[in-house]
Design a protein around this motif. Structure first.
Motif, PDB file in Angstrom:
ATOM      1  N   PHE A   4       0.832  -1.214   0.000  1.00  0.00           N
ATOM      2  CA  PHE A   4       0.000   0.000   0.000  1.00  0.00           C
ATOM      3  C   PHE A   4       0.864   1.260   0.000  1.00  0.00           C
ATOM      4  O   PHE A   4       1.875   1.328   0.702  1.00  0.00           O
ATOM      5  CB  PHE A   4      -0.919   0.014   1.218  1.00  0.00           C
ATOM      6  CG  PHE A   4      -1.984  -1.053   1.172  1.00  0.00           C
ATOM      7  CD1 PHE A   4      -3.173  -0.846   0.481  1.00  0.00           C
ATOM      8  CD2 PHE A   4      -1.791  -2.271   1.804  1.00  0.00           C
ATOM      9  CE1 PHE A   4      -4.149  -1.841   0.434  1.00  0.00           C
ATOM     10  CE2 PHE A   4      -2.759  -3.265   1.761  1.00  0.00           C
ATOM     11  CZ  PHE A   4      -3.944  -3.046   1.074  1.00  0.00           C
ATOM     12  N   THR A  63       0.095  -4.343  -9.185  1.00  0.00           N
ATOM     13  CA  THR A  63      -0.125  -5.791  -9.148  1.00  0.00           C
ATOM     14  C   THR A  63      -0.401  -6.297 -10.557  1.00  0.00           C
ATOM     15  O   THR A  63      -0.811  -5.523 -11.432  1.00  0.00           O
ATOM     16  CB  THR A  63      -1.277  -6.161  -8.191  1.00  0.00           C
ATOM     17  OG1 THR A  63      -1.372  -7.585  -8.122  1.00  0.00           O
ATOM     18  CG2 THR A  63      -2.612  -5.604  -8.672  1.00  0.00           C
ATOM     19  N   LYS A 119      -9.527   0.788   5.401  1.00  0.00           N
ATOM     20  CA  LYS A 119      -9.996  -0.062   6.492  1.00  0.00           C
ATOM     21  C   LYS A 119      -9.332   0.424   7.772  1.00  0.00           C
ATOM     22  O   LYS A 119      -8.111   0.530   7.824  1.00  0.00           O
ATOM     23  CB  LYS A 119      -9.618  -1.525   6.220  1.00  0.00           C
ATOM     24  CG  LYS A 119     -10.076  -2.455   7.324  1.00  0.00           C
ATOM     25  CD  LYS A 119      -9.957  -3.920   6.919  1.00  0.00           C
ATOM     26  CE  LYS A 119     -10.288  -4.811   8.104  1.00  0.00           C
ATOM     27  NZ  LYS A 119     -10.373  -6.235   7.749  1.00  0.00           N
TER      28      LYS A 119
ATOM     29  N   SER B  23      -6.522  -3.639  -2.257  1.00  0.00           N
ATOM     30  CA  SER B  23      -6.859  -4.496  -1.123  1.00  0.00           C
ATOM     31  C   SER B  23      -5.889  -5.651  -0.983  1.00  0.00           C
ATOM     32  O   SER B  23      -5.319  -6.139  -1.964  1.00  0.00           O
ATOM     33  CB  SER B  23      -8.273  -5.048  -1.294  1.00  0.00           C
ATOM     34  OG  SER B  23      -8.338  -5.884  -2.437  1.00  0.00           O
ATOM     35  N   LEU B  24      -5.716  -6.061   0.249  1.00  0.00           N
ATOM     36  CA  LEU B  24      -4.916  -7.255   0.536  1.00  0.00           C
ATOM     37  C   LEU B  24      -5.847  -8.292   1.134  1.00  0.00           C
ATOM     38  O   LEU B  24      -6.476  -8.053   2.176  1.00  0.00           O
ATOM     39  CB  LEU B  24      -3.788  -6.911   1.515  1.00  0.00           C
ATOM     40  CG  LEU B  24      -2.821  -8.048   1.841  1.00  0.00           C
ATOM     41  CD1 LEU B  24      -2.055  -8.509   0.607  1.00  0.00           C
ATOM     42  CD2 LEU B  24      -1.835  -7.606   2.931  1.00  0.00           C
ATOM     43  N   PHE B  69      -2.423  -9.251  -3.096  1.00  0.00           N
ATOM     44  CA  PHE B  69      -2.662  -7.819  -3.244  1.00  0.00           C
ATOM     45  C   PHE B  69      -3.346  -7.556  -4.582  1.00  0.00           C
ATOM     46  O   PHE B  69      -2.885  -8.050  -5.619  1.00  0.00           O
ATOM     47  CB  PHE B  69      -1.345  -7.033  -3.165  1.00  0.00           C
ATOM     48  CG  PHE B  69      -1.525  -5.543  -3.248  1.00  0.00           C
ATOM     49  CD1 PHE B  69      -2.093  -4.842  -2.190  1.00  0.00           C
ATOM     50  CD2 PHE B  69      -1.146  -4.840  -4.382  1.00  0.00           C
ATOM     51  CE1 PHE B  69      -2.273  -3.464  -2.263  1.00  0.00           C
ATOM     52  CE2 PHE B  69      -1.324  -3.461  -4.465  1.00  0.00           C
ATOM     53  CZ  PHE B  69      -1.880  -2.771  -3.402  1.00  0.00           C
ATOM     54  N   GLY B  98     -16.354  -7.637   3.494  1.00  0.00           N
ATOM     55  CA  GLY B  98     -15.001  -7.185   3.159  1.00  0.00           C
ATOM     56  C   GLY B  98     -14.254  -6.700   4.384  1.00  0.00           C
ATOM     57  O   GLY B  98     -13.094  -7.072   4.615  1.00  0.00           O
ATOM     58  N   GLN B  99     -14.931  -5.880   5.172  1.00  0.00           N
ATOM     59  CA  GLN B  99     -14.355  -5.352   6.426  1.00  0.00           C
ATOM     60  C   GLN B  99     -14.034  -6.472   7.401  1.00  0.00           C
ATOM     61  O   GLN B  99     -12.977  -6.475   8.031  1.00  0.00           O
ATOM     62  CB  GLN B  99     -15.390  -4.432   7.113  1.00  0.00           C
ATOM     63  CG  GLN B  99     -15.557  -3.078   6.483  1.00  0.00           C
ATOM     64  CD  GLN B  99     -14.644  -2.033   7.102  1.00  0.00           C
ATOM     65  OE1 GLN B  99     -13.815  -2.338   7.952  1.00  0.00           O
ATOM     66  NE2 GLN B  99     -14.793  -0.793   6.644  1.00  0.00           N
ATOM     67  N   GLU B 100     -14.990  -7.409   7.523  1.00  0.00           N
ATOM     68  CA  GLU B 100     -14.891  -8.407   8.590  1.00  0.00           C
ATOM     69  C   GLU B 100     -13.994  -9.601   8.256  1.00  0.00           C
ATOM     70  O   GLU B 100     -13.344 -10.156   9.125  1.00  0.00           O
ATOM     71  CB  GLU B 100     -16.290  -8.934   8.929  1.00  0.00           C
ATOM     72  CG  GLU B 100     -17.156  -7.922   9.650  1.00  0.00           C
ATOM     73  CD  GLU B 100     -18.581  -8.430   9.837  1.00  0.00           C
ATOM     74  OE1 GLU B 100     -19.419  -7.642  10.305  1.00  0.00           O
ATOM     75  OE2 GLU B 100     -18.859  -9.600   9.500  1.00  0.00           O
ATOM     76  N   TYR B 103     -10.664  -8.820   3.697  1.00  0.00           N
ATOM     77  CA  TYR B 103      -9.498  -7.970   3.478  1.00  0.00           C
ATOM     78  C   TYR B 103      -8.726  -7.731   4.764  1.00  0.00           C
ATOM     79  O   TYR B 103      -9.277  -7.255   5.760  1.00  0.00           O
ATOM     80  CB  TYR B 103      -9.924  -6.627   2.868  1.00  0.00           C
ATOM     81  CG  TYR B 103     -10.652  -6.779   1.556  1.00  0.00           C
ATOM     82  CD1 TYR B 103     -10.043  -7.417   0.485  1.00  0.00           C
ATOM     83  CD2 TYR B 103     -11.948  -6.306   1.398  1.00  0.00           C
ATOM     84  CE1 TYR B 103     -10.713  -7.580  -0.723  1.00  0.00           C
ATOM     85  CE2 TYR B 103     -12.627  -6.457   0.195  1.00  0.00           C
ATOM     86  CZ  TYR B 103     -12.006  -7.092  -0.863  1.00  0.00           C
ATOM     87  OH  TYR B 103     -12.670  -7.251  -2.042  1.00  0.00           O
ATOM     88  N   GLU B 104      -7.470  -8.023   4.686  1.00  0.00           N
ATOM     89  CA  GLU B 104      -6.530  -7.684   5.745  1.00  0.00           C
ATOM     90  C   GLU B 104      -6.487  -6.158   5.875  1.00  0.00           C
ATOM     91  O   GLU B 104      -6.495  -5.604   6.971  1.00  0.00           O
ATOM     92  CB  GLU B 104      -5.147  -8.231   5.324  1.00  0.00           C
ATOM     93  CG  GLU B 104      -4.097  -8.175   6.369  1.00  0.00           C
ATOM     94  CD  GLU B 104      -4.301  -9.239   7.434  1.00  0.00           C
ATOM     95  OE1 GLU B 104      -4.827 -10.312   7.113  1.00  0.00           O
ATOM     96  OE2 GLU B 104      -3.930  -8.965   8.581  1.00  0.00           O
ATOM     97  N   HIS B 105      -6.432  -5.525   4.721  1.00  0.00           N
ATOM     98  CA  HIS B 105      -6.420  -4.057   4.680  1.00  0.00           C
ATOM     99  C   HIS B 105      -6.925  -3.620   3.305  1.00  0.00           C
ATOM    100  O   HIS B 105      -6.812  -4.362   2.337  1.00  0.00           O
ATOM    101  CB  HIS B 105      -5.001  -3.525   4.909  1.00  0.00           C
ATOM    102  CG  HIS B 105      -4.955  -2.027   5.018  1.00  0.00           C
ATOM    103  ND1 HIS B 105      -5.479  -1.352   6.093  1.00  0.00           N
ATOM    104  CD2 HIS B 105      -4.487  -1.080   4.177  1.00  0.00           C
ATOM    105  CE1 HIS B 105      -5.324  -0.046   5.908  1.00  0.00           C
ATOM    106  NE2 HIS B 105      -4.728   0.140   4.761  1.00  0.00           N
ATOM    107  N   PHE B 106      -7.511  -2.422   3.237  1.00  0.00           N
ATOM    108  CA  PHE B 106      -7.830  -1.849   1.929  1.00  0.00           C
ATOM    109  C   PHE B 106      -7.750  -0.333   1.978  1.00  0.00           C
ATOM    110  O   PHE B 106      -7.824   0.266   3.054  1.00  0.00           O
ATOM    111  CB  PHE B 106      -9.214  -2.304   1.426  1.00  0.00           C
ATOM    112  CG  PHE B 106     -10.387  -1.815   2.223  1.00  0.00           C
ATOM    113  CD1 PHE B 106     -10.841  -0.512   2.121  1.00  0.00           C
ATOM    114  CD2 PHE B 106     -11.064  -2.675   3.075  1.00  0.00           C
ATOM    115  CE1 PHE B 106     -11.944  -0.076   2.849  1.00  0.00           C
ATOM    116  CE2 PHE B 106     -12.150  -2.251   3.818  1.00  0.00           C
ATOM    117  CZ  PHE B 106     -12.601  -0.945   3.699  1.00  0.00           C
TER     118      PHE B 106
END
Lengths: 120, 120
Positions: A4, A63, A119, B23-24, B69, B98-100, B103-106
């Motif tokens: 990121f 990516t 997030k 997103s990851l 990624f 997606g939040q829960e 995705y690890e992070h976005f």
């Protein structure tokens, strides 16, 4: 490495710019970009390194899937920084190779980032 | 399928908007998005289908590497169309997952496309 880009907060700063580069690699190439026989991997890594040294560079996210389709978004302080990067001598050589060998097709879009969130 | 979005010419039309979603994926998931045990693949495919039915939708480009990624850029006529899509009921459920889970992070960035060109 964190994929990121860490970018300035939009609330406290002027808007910044994104260069959205979508590309399809020529077939037969190593789409992972590692030691591709056509020199793509080395040049791509060099361009990421060189971009980061430019005035106005803010970050990059990139990516590519197994199908050879990739997206790279680089972020810049303003349009002037983008114009300067496009005209960089070493980058011009890479652009030429991109046109001639590396990309079946590509699209490049320059956009002004107006809102952003992630997030928590 | 052509991975490139076919977008209106900027010269003849008003600028359009890009939603850049980086997103990851959470680890352990099938990063190719096919039949992932957490339902990601099906939902991602459904969201692409649903987005295309929205008023103001122009196109989408998406890819994810083997490292999990990914970058998805969707294109929209204006900001109102983006706000409406974000508030779509089925999309809200996907955003929650997606939040829960997925995705690890976005990071999500909304940008106004001002210039565009491609490989001739």
């Amino acid at each position: 490495m964190n994929p990121f880009a860490t970018l300035p907060e939009l609330h406290n700063h002027a808007p910044y710019y994104a260069v959205i580069f979508s590309s399809l690699r020529t077939s037969g190439a190593d789409n992972d970009g590692h030691a591709a026989p056509d020199g793509y991997g080395d040049m791509a890594a060099r361009m990421v390194e060189l971009a980061a040294q430019q005035d106005g560079y803010l970050g990059i996210e990139s990516t590519r899937g197994a199908d050879g389709f990739g997206i790279t978004v680089s972020y810049w302080r303003d349009e002037a920084a983008i114009v300067q990067w496009k005209a960089n001598a070493e980058h011009l050589v890479a652009q030429q190779y991109g046109q001639e060998r590396w990309y079946e097709h590509f699209e490049l879009r320059i956009a002004k980032v107006e809102r952003a969130y992630g997030k928590p």
